[in-house]
Design a protein around this motif. Sequence first.
Motif, PDB file in Angstrom:
ATOM      1  N   LEU A  37       0.922  -1.185  -0.189  1.00 41.26           N
ATOM      2  CA  LEU A  37      -0.147  -0.124  -0.057  1.00 41.26           C
ATOM      3  C   LEU A  37       0.931   1.347  -0.203  1.00 41.26           C
ATOM      4  O   LEU A  37       0.678   2.180  -0.945  1.00 41.26           O
ATOM      5  CB  LEU A  37      -0.785  -0.117   1.258  1.00 41.26           C
ATOM      6  N   PRO A  38       1.795   1.451   0.708  1.00 45.99           N
ATOM      7  CA  PRO A  38       2.621   2.536   0.709  1.00 45.99           C
ATOM      8  C   PRO A  38       3.435   2.932  -0.316  1.00 45.99           C
ATOM      9  O   PRO A  38       3.564   4.031  -0.873  1.00 45.99           O
ATOM     10  CB  PRO A  38       3.533   2.400   2.220  1.00 45.99           C
ATOM     11  N   LEU A  39       3.935   1.828  -1.146  1.00 48.27           N
ATOM     12  CA  LEU A  39       4.535   1.890  -2.413  1.00 48.27           C
ATOM     13  C   LEU A  39       3.583   2.075  -3.375  1.00 48.27           C
ATOM     14  O   LEU A  39       4.034   3.332  -4.309  1.00 48.27           O
ATOM     15  CB  LEU A  39       5.242   0.654  -2.683  1.00 48.27           C
ATOM     16  N   VAL A  40       2.434   1.743  -3.577  1.00 48.66           N
ATOM     17  CA  VAL A  40       1.655   2.086  -4.624  1.00 48.66           C
ATOM     18  C   VAL A  40       1.260   3.615  -4.483  1.00 48.66           C
ATOM     19  O   VAL A  40       1.099   4.320  -5.524  1.00 48.66           O
ATOM     20  CB  VAL A  40       0.269   0.973  -4.309  1.00 48.66           C
ATOM     21  N   ARG A  47      -4.759  -0.511  -5.870  1.00 52.46           N
ATOM     22  CA  ARG A  47      -4.995   0.020  -7.232  1.00 52.46           C
ATOM     23  C   ARG A  47      -6.317   0.742  -7.359  1.00 52.46           C
ATOM     24  O   ARG A  47      -6.082   1.847  -7.694  1.00 52.46           O
ATOM     25  CB  ARG A  47      -4.924  -1.042  -8.380  1.00 52.46           C
ATOM     26  N   GLY A  48      -7.260   0.090  -6.346  1.00 55.74           N
ATOM     27  CA  GLY A  48      -8.596   0.675  -6.622  1.00 55.74           C
ATOM     28  C   GLY A  48      -8.295   2.291  -5.690  1.00 55.74           C
ATOM     29  O   GLY A  48      -9.157   3.208  -5.993  1.00 55.74           O
ATOM     30  N   LYS A  49      -7.465   2.457  -4.821  1.00 52.04           N
ATOM     31  CA  LYS A  49      -7.486   3.633  -3.806  1.00 52.04           C
ATOM     32  C   LYS A  49      -6.897   4.535  -4.732  1.00 52.04           C
ATOM     33  O   LYS A  49      -7.050   5.896  -4.443  1.00 52.04           O
ATOM     34  CB  LYS A  49      -6.806   3.144  -2.801  1.00 52.04           C
ATOM     35  N   TYR A  50      -5.591   4.309  -5.152  1.00 52.96           N
ATOM     36  CA  TYR A  50      -4.432   5.054  -5.701  1.00 52.96           C
ATOM     37  C   TYR A  50      -4.406   5.365  -7.115  1.00 52.96           C
ATOM     38  O   TYR A  50      -3.952   6.309  -7.930  1.00 52.96           O
ATOM     39  CB  TYR A  50      -3.189   4.841  -5.092  1.00 52.96           C
ATOM     40  N   PHE A  51      -5.068   4.336  -8.249  1.00 49.82           N
ATOM     41  CA  PHE A  51      -4.973   4.468  -9.442  1.00 49.82           C
ATOM     42  C   PHE A  51      -6.505   4.353 -10.207  1.00 49.82           C
ATOM     43  O   PHE A  51      -6.534   4.340 -11.320  1.00 49.82           O
ATOM     44  CB  PHE A  51      -4.284   3.242  -9.985  1.00 49.82           C
ATOM     45  N   SER A  52      -7.353   4.623  -9.365  1.00 46.72           N
ATOM     46  CA  SER A  52      -8.798   4.640 -10.179  1.00 46.72           C
ATOM     47  C   SER A  52      -8.993   5.968 -10.864  1.00 46.72           C
ATOM     48  O   SER A  52     -10.016   5.533 -11.815  1.00 46.72           O
ATOM     49  CB  SER A  52      -9.913   4.805  -8.725  1.00 46.72           C
TER      50      SER A  52
END
Length: 357
Positions: free
Chosen positions: A245-248, A328-333
């Motif tokens: 999570l922190p890396l994404v 992905r859903g949180k940071y790339f949506s």
Amino acid sequence: MSTSYIKGRGAQKNAHNKFQEHEHTVDPEYLEYCHKEGEEPQDQQTHFQEVFPKSFVNKVKSPDVGMGYSANPYQGCEHGCIYCYARNTHEYWGYGAGLDFEKQILVKKNAPQLLEQKLKTKNWQGDAIVFSGNTDCYQPIERKLQITRQCLEVMLQYKHPTGIITKNSLILRDLDLLKELAQLNLIRVNISITSLSEETRRLLEPRTASIKQRLKTVEELSMHGIPVSVMMAPIIPSINSHEILPLVKKVSELGARSVGYTVVRLNGAIAEIFKDWIEKALPDRAEKVLHQIEACHGGNLNDSRFGTRMKGEGEFAKQIALQFKIARGKYFSSVKEIPALDKSHYLELKNPQYTLF
């Protein structure tokens, strides 16, 4: 960490080459002496040898790698990533997959000429060619030899779709070429970032660019309109699996267009090399890590099965997949999908009548 640990290298031994009856070994007392004196053993210094291949672009037959063709200016890689799947390929050149892979580097100085020959082939249809399908095209010696840069100049000359995979910030040296390729939608860059911890990076990937430099590379490429993705590859249980999570989140803030991952797999000689390394580098965690890797691959450290080898299976692998889905859903949506590379420029250049069809 063991007192016999060789600083600046990933592998701590040179595994036996299965194709050779005899092997060269270094006197352990000599290594211990060098360690006490703070010197790098002469036998551990990197050597470069020019080779003369007849071809340069390789067809990738694996269905789960995500590329059709690769090109590697160098065989062997001084970066020394302990987990690298390419280590096994060094055995075909008569070397070991351990220390030899990091210190016996084969150099293809004729790569740009071979690449141009390929692009001029009558039946070539302009499918994307990815640099570093096996070893890193921006490993340290590239700063001096500039073979990768010469290859990029050929790709730009022929307006050919290009992919790059690297974990070295040296790619920024070629920003001028990358920007021109990007203007024609001819370039995709994948930056490998395994961890946000510099301590972890030094252990896993001793001669790669720092994490700070790699993050800067993602940001700078993005700022100049060059589509850049990040691969967290591989995820190793109890070493970097807690960083998903922190890396994404971090790479999304820096402008990465997508993020992906693989789960570590230790095929062939890599299992022996990795086990030796972790027992010396992280002895308190060695048994736990190895058992968790086995849990991702049906009780084995090795996994060669298409479809499962990259992501693993079992509960631990499912947890990793779920974390990535959430990340992905949180940071790339809201990130737009990257369009396919445009090979029409190459085809039109090759055949001016292409646009009539």
